[in-house]
Write a protein that holds these residues in place. Structure first.
Motif, PDB file in Angstrom:
ATOM      1  N   GLN A  71      -9.311  15.749  -5.446  1.00 26.96           N
ATOM      2  CA  GLN A  71      -9.794  14.424  -5.825  1.00 26.96           C
ATOM      3  C   GLN A  71      -8.815  13.369  -5.321  1.00 26.96           C
ATOM      4  O   GLN A  71      -7.603  13.504  -5.464  1.00 26.96           O
ATOM      5  N   LEU A  72      -9.371  12.326  -4.712  1.00 27.06           N
ATOM      6  CA  LEU A  72      -8.558  11.192  -4.301  1.00 27.06           C
ATOM      7  C   LEU A  72      -8.687  10.111  -5.368  1.00 27.06           C
ATOM      8  O   LEU A  72      -9.797   9.668  -5.684  1.00 27.06           O
ATOM      9  N   SER A  73      -7.556   9.692  -5.922  1.00 29.51           N
ATOM     10  CA  SER A  73      -7.533   8.662  -6.955  1.00 29.51           C
ATOM     11  C   SER A  73      -6.806   7.429  -6.411  1.00 29.51           C
ATOM     12  O   SER A  73      -5.667   7.526  -5.954  1.00 29.51           O
ATOM     13  N   ILE A  74      -7.488   6.266  -6.455  1.00 30.70           N
ATOM     14  CA  ILE A  74      -6.951   5.027  -5.900  1.00 30.70           C
ATOM     15  C   ILE A  74      -6.870   3.978  -7.016  1.00 30.70           C
ATOM     16  O   ILE A  74      -7.813   3.804  -7.788  1.00 30.70           O
ATOM     17  N   LEU A  75      -5.735   3.283  -7.072  1.00 32.77           N
ATOM     18  CA  LEU A  75      -5.537   2.226  -8.067  1.00 32.77           C
ATOM     19  C   LEU A  75      -5.287   0.905  -7.353  1.00 32.77           C
ATOM     20  O   LEU A  75      -4.353   0.771  -6.567  1.00 32.77           O
ATOM     21  N   TRP A  76      -6.169  -0.056  -7.621  1.00 33.44           N
ATOM     22  CA  TRP A  76      -6.016  -1.442  -7.121  1.00 33.44           C
ATOM     23  C   TRP A  76      -5.500  -2.267  -8.284  1.00 33.44           C
ATOM     24  O   TRP A  76      -6.135  -2.349  -9.325  1.00 33.44           O
ATOM     25  N   HIS A  77      -4.330  -2.926  -8.109  1.00 32.81           N
ATOM     26  CA  HIS A  77      -3.704  -3.653  -9.217  1.00 32.81           C
ATOM     27  C   HIS A  77      -3.253  -5.016  -8.712  1.00 32.81           C
ATOM     28  O   HIS A  77      -2.495  -5.111  -7.750  1.00 32.81           O
TER      29      HIS A  77
ATOM     30  N   SER B 203      -2.278   1.796  -4.603  1.00 31.95           N
ATOM     31  CA  SER B 203      -1.600   3.091  -4.570  1.00 31.95           C
ATOM     32  C   SER B 203      -2.647   4.188  -4.727  1.00 31.95           C
ATOM     33  O   SER B 203      -3.721   3.972  -5.284  1.00 31.95           O
ATOM     34  N   TRP B 204      -2.296   5.358  -4.217  1.00 32.07           N
ATOM     35  CA  TRP B 204      -3.243   6.477  -4.302  1.00 32.07           C
ATOM     36  C   TRP B 204      -2.497   7.804  -4.318  1.00 32.07           C
ATOM     37  O   TRP B 204      -1.379   7.925  -3.810  1.00 32.07           O
TER      38      TRP B 204
ATOM     39  N   ALA C 273       0.865  -1.192   0.000  1.00 30.81           N
ATOM     40  CA  ALA C 273       0.000   0.000   0.000  1.00 30.81           C
ATOM     41  C   ALA C 273       0.889   1.226   0.000  1.00 30.81           C
ATOM     42  O   ALA C 273       1.713   1.407   0.904  1.00 30.81           O
ATOM     43  N   LEU C 274       0.760   2.048  -1.049  1.00 32.14           N
ATOM     44  CA  LEU C 274       1.645   3.197  -1.233  1.00 32.14           C
ATOM     45  C   LEU C 274       0.836   4.458  -1.475  1.00 32.14           C
ATOM     46  O   LEU C 274      -0.084   4.468  -2.292  1.00 32.14           O
ATOM     47  N   GLY C 275       1.159   5.518  -0.739  1.00 30.64           N
ATOM     48  CA  GLY C 275       0.466   6.785  -0.958  1.00 30.64           C
ATOM     49  C   GLY C 275       0.700   7.747   0.194  1.00 30.64           C
ATOM     50  O   GLY C 275       1.200   7.379   1.258  1.00 30.64           O
ATOM     51  N   GLU C 276       0.355   8.982  -0.045  1.00 31.51           N
ATOM     52  CA  GLU C 276       0.526  10.020   0.970  1.00 31.51           C
ATOM     53  C   GLU C 276      -0.525   9.880   2.064  1.00 31.51           C
ATOM     54  O   GLU C 276      -1.496   9.126   1.930  1.00 31.51           O
TER      55      GLU C 276
ATOM     56  N   ILE D 180      -6.721  -8.075 -12.261  1.00 33.96           N
ATOM     57  CA  ILE D 180      -7.748  -7.029 -12.240  1.00 33.96           C
ATOM     58  C   ILE D 180      -7.121  -5.687 -11.874  1.00 33.96           C
ATOM     59  O   ILE D 180      -6.221  -5.601 -11.029  1.00 33.96           O
ATOM     60  N   GLU D 181      -7.605  -4.641 -12.538  1.00 36.06           N
ATOM     61  CA  GLU D 181      -7.274  -3.273 -12.155  1.00 36.06           C
ATOM     62  C   GLU D 181      -8.573  -2.550 -11.828  1.00 36.06           C
ATOM     63  O   GLU D 181      -9.543  -2.648 -12.579  1.00 36.06           O
ATOM     64  N   CYS D 182      -8.566  -1.862 -10.706  1.00 36.80           N
ATOM     65  CA  CYS D 182      -9.750  -1.097 -10.308  1.00 36.80           C
ATOM     66  C   CYS D 182      -9.300   0.313  -9.952  1.00 36.80           C
ATOM     67  O   CYS D 182      -8.441   0.495  -9.071  1.00 36.80           O
ATOM     68  N   THR D 183      -9.865   1.280 -10.634  1.00 36.37           N
ATOM     69  CA  THR D 183      -9.562   2.690 -10.354  1.00 36.37           C
ATOM     70  C   THR D 183     -10.788   3.341  -9.720  1.00 36.37           C
ATOM     71  O   THR D 183     -11.897   3.264 -10.265  1.00 36.37           O
ATOM     72  N   MET D 184     -10.572   3.951  -8.556  1.00 36.52           N
ATOM     73  CA  MET D 184     -11.651   4.661  -7.854  1.00 36.52           C
ATOM     74  C   MET D 184     -11.227   6.107  -7.642  1.00 36.52           C
ATOM     75  O   MET D 184     -10.077   6.374  -7.251  1.00 36.52           O
ATOM     76  N   GLN D 185     -12.136   6.998  -7.920  1.00 41.38           N
ATOM     77  CA  GLN D 185     -11.828   8.420  -7.774  1.00 41.38           C
ATOM     78  C   GLN D 185     -13.063   9.143  -7.234  1.00 41.38           C
ATOM     79  O   GLN D 185     -14.179   8.916  -7.706  1.00 41.38           O
ATOM     80  N   PHE D 186     -12.861  10.029  -6.255  1.00 41.19           N
ATOM     81  CA  PHE D 186     -13.975  10.807  -5.703  1.00 41.19           C
ATOM     82  C   PHE D 186     -13.434  12.067  -5.019  1.00 41.19           C
ATOM     83  O   PHE D 186     -12.250  12.108  -4.650  1.00 41.19           O
ATOM     84  N   PRO D 187     -14.259  13.081  -4.867  1.00 44.50           N
ATOM     85  CA  PRO D 187     -13.797  14.318  -4.227  1.00 44.50           C
ATOM     86  C   PRO D 187     -13.673  14.130  -2.718  1.00 44.50           C
ATOM     87  O   PRO D 187     -14.550  13.542  -2.081  1.00 44.50           O
TER      88      PRO D 187
END
Length: 444
Positions: free
Chosen positions: A386-392, A374-375, A332-335, A433-440
């Motif tokens: 916007q928070l953008s999250i990538l599940w890979h 990652s996000w 899990a990688l991100g700020e 699978i790749e899943c991209t989630m994005q929301f404010p």
């Protein structure tokens, strides 16, 4: 005034003794100036002022020094033969004994008064310290002359100089919140009539316009005929308590709202899981797993009193049943990102569905598989982020596009799209699978 005078110099110090000798010198000069008027009579007249001032300023020892020095001065300058320490007559000796005795009593009395003043001042300092620590002040209102008196602690409470605070009841009412004045007057009037202790709360308007909550207890004192003389009371700052009560009420309303939302979520999970289950056993397993995922996010929010939850903690909680984030198989990688309660709950359910699907059919179903989450936070204009999250997923079985959409996929779509106002995109690549989630992030 006396207290300031007794603090001019340290008691019984060398400088106090020097001041005593100066008092005797001034007394001697004063007696010399009176010689044309008094002649040789009353040579010890100026002992009293010198001893009194010396004892008052310097204490008992400087007072005694002043008595001795004054006797020697009188003996040398005013008892014949002048400018010599000659023999004295019985009358002069008796006068000296009388004056010295009286002067000694004065010095001892002044010394006792100094001690009493010091003790009173120490008690006052302790009282003011206790009042200040407890955010309490005392006051007195003379109802006959309509004069209000504050102590320093009361001035601190109302953030005003107590020496220039309200002097009349009308001036005091001017700093009471307009909505509370009538109540205060009614309570005070009733207390005067019944001679009972009055207790009431009101809001005080501070000089900067802010408001403090005060709790008052006061009692009217009357004469033998029942006529009110004055009222004494104490003021306590209860602003923190009032804010705590308001926060408690707010938390209770919030808790009620959260409980209703949680029950609605559980009901929906049960209904949807039942529809997609082929047997009671399958329903029990899937439903309990989803309840545990919901509970894990609730635990995180409870630790922060439902103020929010770190994104990394939410992800870690959902991976815990699958071995946790180890930096190798699961990364899990991100700020650092702080989620609002609803965001944490929705993302928790989404991550649970992704992890469960991966454990059944994806990367977590084989020893060689791995997952990276990652996000990043993207700026979207000058207001929103916007928070953008990538599940890979990597290294799992070959992945193919499903022929129909399951409840897990619908739950992810609903959690991100409908509840958070975001977007979800799931891609089925053969490598994983790749899943991209994005929301404010501003989503409530």
């Amino acid at each position: 005034m006396l207290t300031r005078l007794t603090k001019l110099v340290p008691a019984n110090s060398p400088i106090a003794i020097v001041i005593a000798l100066l008092c005797v010198a001034l007394a001697t000069l004063a007696r010399m100036s009176l010689t044309p008027l008094l002649g040789a009579t009353s040579p010890f007249l100026t002992i009293f002022p010198a001893a009194l001032v010396a004892a008052l300023i310097g204490g008992v020892i400087p007072g005694l020094v002043a008595i001795v020095a004054a006797v020697l001065s009188v003996w040398y300058f005013f008892i014949p033969p002048a400018f010599a320490f000659g023999a004295v007559s019985f009358e002069v000796g008796a006068a000296a004994v009388f004056y010295v005795g009286v002067a000694l009593l004065i010095v001892l009395a002044v010394g006792a008064m100094r001690g009493a003043l010091a003790r009173v001042e120490a008690v006052q300092e302790k009282l003011y310290a206790a009042l200040a620590t407890s955010k309490t002040g005392t006051w007195r209102w003379d109802m006959r002359s309509d004069v209000v008196e504050w102590d320093p602690a009361t001035g601190d409470l109302f953030e005003r100089d107590y020496r220039h605070g309200p002097k009349t009841l009308e001036e005091f009412l001017a700093i009471v919140h307009p909505d509370d004045r009538e109540l205060m007057l009614n309570v005070v009037s009733e207390a005067v009539r019944t001679r009972e202790v009055a207790s009431y709360e009101f809001r005080a308007v501070l000089p900067d316009g802010s408001v403090k909550w005060m709790f008052e207890r006061s009692r009217a004192v009357c004469d033998a005929d029942g006529r009110p003389l004055y009222m004494i009371g104490a003021s306590v700052d209860i602003t923190d308590r009032k804010r705590a009560e308001e926060r408690q009420v707010l938390l209770l309303h919030e808790l009620n709202h959260r409980v209703k939302n949680t029950l609605t979520t559980v009901q929906s999970l049960a209904s949807q899981t039942l529809r997609s289950s082929h047997s009671p056993e399958e329903f029990q397993t899937a439903f309990l797993a989803r309840l545990m995922a919901l509970s894990a996010t609730h635990d995180i929010l409870t630790r922060t009193l439902w103020e929010g939850a770190p994104l990394s903690d939410v992800i870690a909680a959902e991976f815990k049943p699958h071995g946790g984030i180890d930096g190798q198989r699961i990364s899990a990688l991100g700020e650092s990102v702080e989620l609002k309660p609803q965001q944490a709950l929705s993302l928790g359910m989404a991550f649970h569905e992704l992890a469960t699907n991966s454990a059944k059919y994806g990367a977590l179903s084989t020893p060689q598989g791995s997952i990276t989450v990652s996000w990043i936070v993207k700026a979207n204009g000058s207001v929103d982020r916007q928070l953008s999250i990538l599940w890979h997923e990597f290294g799992g079985p070959d992945v193919y596009q499903p022929t129909h959409e399951g409840f897990g996929t619908r739950l992810i779509q609903r959690s991100i799209t409908h509840e958070l106002g975001g977007e979800v995109e799931i891609s089925y690549h053969r490598r994983g699978i790749e899943c991209t989630m994005q929301f404010p992030l501003s989503t409530a």
